[in-house]
Design a protein around this motif. Structure first.
Motif, PDB file in Angstrom:
ATOM      1  N   HIS A  64      -0.805  -7.143   4.427  1.00 17.83           N
ATOM      2  CA  HIS A  64      -2.015  -5.848   4.591  1.00 17.83           C
ATOM      3  C   HIS A  64      -3.215  -6.731   5.142  1.00 17.83           C
ATOM      4  CE1 HIS A  64       0.838  -2.358   3.729  1.00 17.83           C
ATOM      5  NE2 HIS A  64       0.645  -3.018   2.334  1.00 17.83           N
ATOM      6  N   PHE A 104      -7.440   2.198   2.863  1.00 20.54           N
ATOM      7  CA  PHE A 104      -7.204   2.968   1.773  1.00 20.54           C
ATOM      8  C   PHE A 104      -8.915   4.558   1.505  1.00 20.54           C
ATOM      9  CE2 PHE A 104      -6.474  -0.593  -0.571  1.00 20.54           C
ATOM     10  CZ  PHE A 104      -5.149  -1.124  -1.426  1.00 20.54           C
ATOM     11  N   PHE A 159      -4.869  -3.704  -6.326  1.00 18.41           N
ATOM     12  CA  PHE A 159      -4.240  -4.107  -4.975  1.00 18.41           C
ATOM     13  C   PHE A 159      -4.768  -5.459  -5.410  1.00 18.41           C
ATOM     14  CE2 PHE A 159      -5.046  -4.487  -0.161  1.00 18.41           C
ATOM     15  CZ  PHE A 159      -3.728  -4.625  -0.327  1.00 18.41           C
ATOM     16  N   ILE A 212       0.792  -0.955  -0.316  1.00 20.30           N
ATOM     17  CA  ILE A 212      -0.242   0.335  -0.277  1.00 20.30           C
ATOM     18  C   ILE A 212       1.069   1.018   0.086  1.00 20.30           C
ATOM     19  CG2 ILE A 212      -1.411   1.305   1.481  1.00 20.30           C
ATOM     20  CD1 ILE A 212      -3.184  -1.238   2.384  1.00 20.30           C
TER      21      ILE A 212
END
Length: 290
Positions: free
Chosen positions: A256, A274, A250, A234
């Motif tokens: 993550h 996000f 992504f 990220i």
């Protein structure tokens, strides 16, 4: 009144986004392999995109220069025919080192990364003799953490030695384990007052080199809106692409997202990841697949 943005689409395949693309910028570690083995579906996806005329540039924060990175890829089962070129942090590190001919350099990192210095006019010395630091990682990333380097980094920062960080990643997956990288040490160095030049994502110079590489391979200038960045970091892959004005997808690896590719994606968790992004990814996918 704030407006809730639409949910980030969860994709099963990258194929639907590929018709608009001339080129992909694909992260290596976490997308093409996990440090132990390649991901066959990711390899097949890159091969399929190239078969329809697409350009694939692997863009990596690996501290290895491209020839060494490509040899490592072959060893992990990532074949040459799934990409057109590689651009690595090791390549940029060599470019930065060329600005310091004759420099006395302390290499903070494992012996396997010494290829960064091959053929360059620098002298590798102890920390006490150094006038410049190149950090490519921990000496033993399987047993050590950044805490083990606190005193060393404090002493080096007190001498105002500049550091070149040859891998801005803080963590990567190696198999099922999370391993600290050079970026984690560089962050400690900055907290101690040290100065760091980052040779890699999310910083602009590596994207400038990657875009030049795409243009060279295409034989013409390729518009940014015809390029798609694909990565699992990220703060590196996705943030770097956004800063460069490039759309992204992504890859929700275990870096993550819990589950490491084995569980269904949680849309609420994606929204949280996000929530503050200036440019969100076009979609999220558990693993790169066609």
């Amino acid at each position: 009144m704030s407006v809730t943005p639409p949910a980030i689409p969860v994709l099963d395949s990258i194929e639907g986004l590929s018709g608009r693309c001339r080129a992909w910028l694909v992260d290596i570690w976490g997308v093409m392999h996990n440090g132990r083995r390649s991901f066959p579906r990711a390899v097949a996806a890159a091969q399929a995109f190239r078969a329809q005329g697409g350009i694939v540039v692997l863009l990596s924060n690996s501290p290895r220069p491209s020839p060494s990175a490509q040899a490592q890829l072959r060893g992990l089962g990532v074949p040459d025919d799934c990409y057109d070129a590689t651009v690595t942090s090791g390549d940029l590190t060599r470019h930065e080192l060329a600005k310091h001919p004759g420099a006395l350099v302390f290499h903070l990192g494992p012996e396997r990364d010494r290829g960064i210095f091959d053929g360059l006019d620098v002298v590798l010395v102890s920390p006490e003799e150094a006038e410049l630091i190149v950090c490519s990682g921990l000496f033993d990333d399987e047993t050590e953490t950044p805490d083990d380097y606190a005193n060393l980094l404090r002493d080096l920062a007190a001498r105002d030695l500049p550091m070149i960080c040859a891998n801005p990643d803080h963590l990567v997956e190696r198999g099922a384990e999370l391993i600290y990288c050079a970026g984690a040490l560089a962050a400690v160095y900055e907290r101690e007052g040290g100065s760091v030049v980052y040779a890699g994502k999310p910083y602009a110079p590596i994207y400038e080199l990657a875009l030049e590489t795409i243009d060279r391979l295409a034989g013409e200038s390729v518009a940014k809106d015809a390029i798609l960045a694909i990565g699992d970091g990220i703060n590196t892959d996705i943030a770097g692409a956004a800063a460069a004005g490039i759309d992204s997808v992504f890859v929700a690896s275990g870096l993550h997202v819990p589950g490491g590719g084995e569980e269904e994606l949680d849309r609420e968790h994606l929204a949280e990841l996000f929530a503050h992004a200036k440019r969100r990814p076009l979609g999220a996918i558990r693993a790169l697949a066609w």
